[in-house]
Design a protein around this motif. Structure first.
Motif, PDB file in Angstrom:
ATOM      1  N   LEU A   1       8.708  -1.366  -6.108  1.00 13.75           N
ATOM      2  CA  LEU A   1       8.339   0.019  -5.834  1.00 13.75           C
ATOM      3  C   LEU A   1       7.937   0.734  -7.122  1.00 13.75           C
ATOM      4  O   LEU A   1       6.896   1.386  -7.172  1.00 13.75           O
ATOM      5  N   ILE A   2       8.737   0.590  -8.161  1.00 16.08           N
ATOM      6  CA  ILE A   2       8.434   1.252  -9.434  1.00 16.08           C
ATOM      7  C   ILE A   2       7.119   0.733 -10.013  1.00 16.08           C
ATOM      8  O   ILE A   2       6.292   1.504 -10.500  1.00 16.08           O
ATOM      9  N   LYS A   3       6.892  -0.567  -9.897  1.00 18.24           N
ATOM     10  CA  LYS A   3       5.643  -1.157 -10.400  1.00 18.24           C
ATOM     11  C   LYS A   3       4.430  -0.615  -9.638  1.00 18.24           C
ATOM     12  O   LYS A   3       3.417  -0.246 -10.238  1.00 18.24           O
ATOM     13  N   LEU A   4       4.531  -0.527  -8.320  1.00 10.27           N
ATOM     14  CA  LEU A   4       3.418  -0.035  -7.501  1.00 10.27           C
ATOM     15  C   LEU A   4       3.167   1.451  -7.743  1.00 10.27           C
ATOM     16  O   LEU A   4       2.015   1.880  -7.856  1.00 10.27           O
ATOM     17  N   LEU A   5       4.238   2.245  -7.842  1.00  7.62           N
ATOM     18  CA  LEU A   5       4.079   3.675  -8.119  1.00  7.62           C
ATOM     19  C   LEU A   5       3.461   3.907  -9.500  1.00  7.62           C
ATOM     20  O   LEU A   5       2.674   4.837  -9.686  1.00  7.62           O
ATOM     21  N   SER A   6       3.811   3.062 -10.455  1.00  4.92           N
ATOM     22  CA  SER A   6       3.251   3.154 -11.796  1.00  4.92           C
ATOM     23  C   SER A   6       1.726   2.997 -11.760  1.00  4.92           C
ATOM     24  O   SER A   6       0.999   3.750 -12.395  1.00  4.92           O
TER      25      SER A   6
ATOM     26  N   LYS B   1       0.843  -1.196   0.000  1.00  8.35           N
ATOM     27  CA  LYS B   1       0.000   0.000   0.000  1.00  8.35           C
ATOM     28  C   LYS B   1       0.872   1.238   0.000  1.00  8.35           C
ATOM     29  O   LYS B   1       2.062   1.196   0.335  1.00  8.35           O
ATOM     30  N   ILE B   2       0.271   2.355  -0.376  1.00 13.36           N
ATOM     31  CA  ILE B   2       0.945   3.651  -0.403  1.00 13.36           C
ATOM     32  C   ILE B   2       0.164   4.604   0.477  1.00 13.36           C
ATOM     33  O   ILE B   2      -1.057   4.717   0.343  1.00 13.36           O
ATOM     34  N   ILE B   3       0.862   5.281   1.381  1.00 11.74           N
ATOM     35  CA  ILE B   3       0.244   6.280   2.257  1.00 11.74           C
ATOM     36  C   ILE B   3       0.901   7.620   1.965  1.00 11.74           C
ATOM     37  O   ILE B   3       2.129   7.739   2.034  1.00 11.74           O
ATOM     38  N   GLU B   4       0.085   8.612   1.630  1.00  9.63           N
ATOM     39  CA  GLU B   4       0.608   9.953   1.371  1.00  9.63           C
ATOM     40  C   GLU B   4       0.584  10.726   2.691  1.00  9.63           C
ATOM     41  O   GLU B   4      -0.473  10.983   3.247  1.00  9.63           O
TER      42      GLU B   4
ATOM     43  N   LYS C   1      -0.774   6.041 -12.276  1.00 13.68           N
ATOM     44  CA  LYS C   1      -1.296   5.743 -13.614  1.00 13.68           C
ATOM     45  C   LYS C   1      -0.389   6.298 -14.707  1.00 13.68           C
ATOM     46  O   LYS C   1      -0.832   6.982 -15.624  1.00 13.68           O
ATOM     47  N   ILE C   2       0.912   5.985 -14.569  1.00 14.20           N
ATOM     48  CA  ILE C   2       1.910   6.382 -15.566  1.00 14.20           C
ATOM     49  C   ILE C   2       2.763   5.162 -15.903  1.00 14.20           C
ATOM     50  O   ILE C   2       2.813   4.208 -15.119  1.00 14.20           O
ATOM     51  N   PRO C   3       3.447   5.172 -17.048  1.00 17.66           N
ATOM     52  CA  PRO C   3       4.293   4.025 -17.403  1.00 17.66           C
ATOM     53  C   PRO C   3       5.469   3.863 -16.444  1.00 17.66           C
ATOM     54  O   PRO C   3       5.982   4.846 -15.908  1.00 17.66           O
ATOM     55  N   LYS C   4       5.885   2.614 -16.242  1.00 20.30           N
ATOM     56  CA  LYS C   4       7.020   2.335 -15.355  1.00 20.30           C
ATOM     57  C   LYS C   4       8.291   3.037 -15.835  1.00 20.30           C
ATOM     58  O   LYS C   4       9.124   3.424 -15.037  1.00 20.30           O
ATOM     59  N   THR C   5       8.413   3.219 -17.161  1.00 24.79           N
ATOM     60  CA  THR C   5       9.606   3.867 -17.712  1.00 24.79           C
ATOM     61  C   THR C   5       9.673   5.351 -17.362  1.00 24.79           C
ATOM     62  O   THR C   5      10.720   5.967 -17.505  1.00 24.79           O
ATOM     63  N   SER C   6       8.566   5.921 -16.899  1.00 23.82           N
ATOM     64  CA  SER C   6       8.543   7.337 -16.505  1.00 23.82           C
ATOM     65  C   SER C   6       9.006   7.552 -15.073  1.00 23.82           C
ATOM     66  O   SER C   6       9.082   8.682 -14.613  1.00 23.82           O
TER      67      SER C   6
ATOM     68  N   ARG D   1       5.496  13.553   0.011  1.00 22.62           N
ATOM     69  CA  ARG D   1       6.082  12.472   0.804  1.00 22.62           C
ATOM     70  C   ARG D   1       5.140  11.276   0.842  1.00 22.62           C
ATOM     71  O   ARG D   1       3.945  11.416   1.075  1.00 22.62           O
ATOM     72  N   LEU D   2       5.733  10.094   0.645  1.00 21.10           N
ATOM     73  CA  LEU D   2       4.964   8.854   0.641  1.00 21.10           C
ATOM     74  C   LEU D   2       5.647   7.817   1.525  1.00 21.10           C
ATOM     75  O   LEU D   2       6.869   7.808   1.646  1.00 21.10           O
ATOM     76  N   ILE D   3       4.838   6.950   2.119  1.00 21.19           N
ATOM     77  CA  ILE D   3       5.344   5.741   2.764  1.00 21.19           C
ATOM     78  C   ILE D   3       4.780   4.598   1.939  1.00 21.19           C
ATOM     79  O   ILE D   3       3.571   4.522   1.705  1.00 21.19           O
ATOM     80  N   VAL D   4       5.674   3.724   1.464  1.00 22.01           N
ATOM     81  CA  VAL D   4       5.261   2.619   0.600  1.00 22.01           C
ATOM     82  C   VAL D   4       5.611   1.298   1.280  1.00 22.01           C
ATOM     83  O   VAL D   4       6.762   1.057   1.634  1.00 22.01           O
ATOM     84  N   TYR D   5       4.596   0.461   1.462  1.00 26.09           N
ATOM     85  CA  TYR D   5       4.767  -0.870   2.048  1.00 26.09           C
ATOM     86  C   TYR D   5       4.806  -1.882   0.902  1.00 26.09           C
ATOM     87  O   TYR D   5       3.918  -1.884   0.047  1.00 26.09           O
ATOM     88  N   LEU D   6       5.838  -2.731   0.881  1.00 25.59           N
ATOM     89  CA  LEU D   6       6.034  -3.701  -0.194  1.00 25.59           C
ATOM     90  C   LEU D   6       6.191  -5.110   0.354  1.00 25.59           C
ATOM     91  O   LEU D   6       6.768  -5.303   1.418  1.00 25.59           O
TER      92      LEU D   6
END
Length: 68
Positions: free
Chosen positions: A41-46, A15-18, A50-55, A23-28
């Motif tokens: 992390l990159i996959k979850l942020l993508s 999950k992601i908590i803003e 709602k943006i491509p992983k390459t971005s 600032r974000l806290i990301v649980y993986l």
């Protein structure tokens, strides 16, 4: 935009908590071995933004719990 991200690897849920506008806290699920947590992390942020992983790039803290 840039975000300061605190990563919590090995969590039971993903999950992601803003905590602030930039600032974000990301649980993986992934463990921080061989870059697995960074890839997850990159996959979850993508999905979250709602943006491509390459971005998405980790500009600082690739081997740290705090990333930019």
């Amino acid at each position: 935009s840039k975000y300061q991200i605190t990563v919590k690897p090995g969590s039971s849920q993903e999950k992601i908590i803003e905590t602030a506008p930039d600032r974000l806290i990301v649980y993986l699920h992934a463990q921080p071995h061989d870059g697995a947590a960074n890839t997850a992390l990159i996959k979850l942020l993508s999905k979250y933004f709602k943006i491509p992983k390459t971005s998405i790039t980790i500009v600082h803290g690739a081997k740290s719990h705090t990333k930019l």
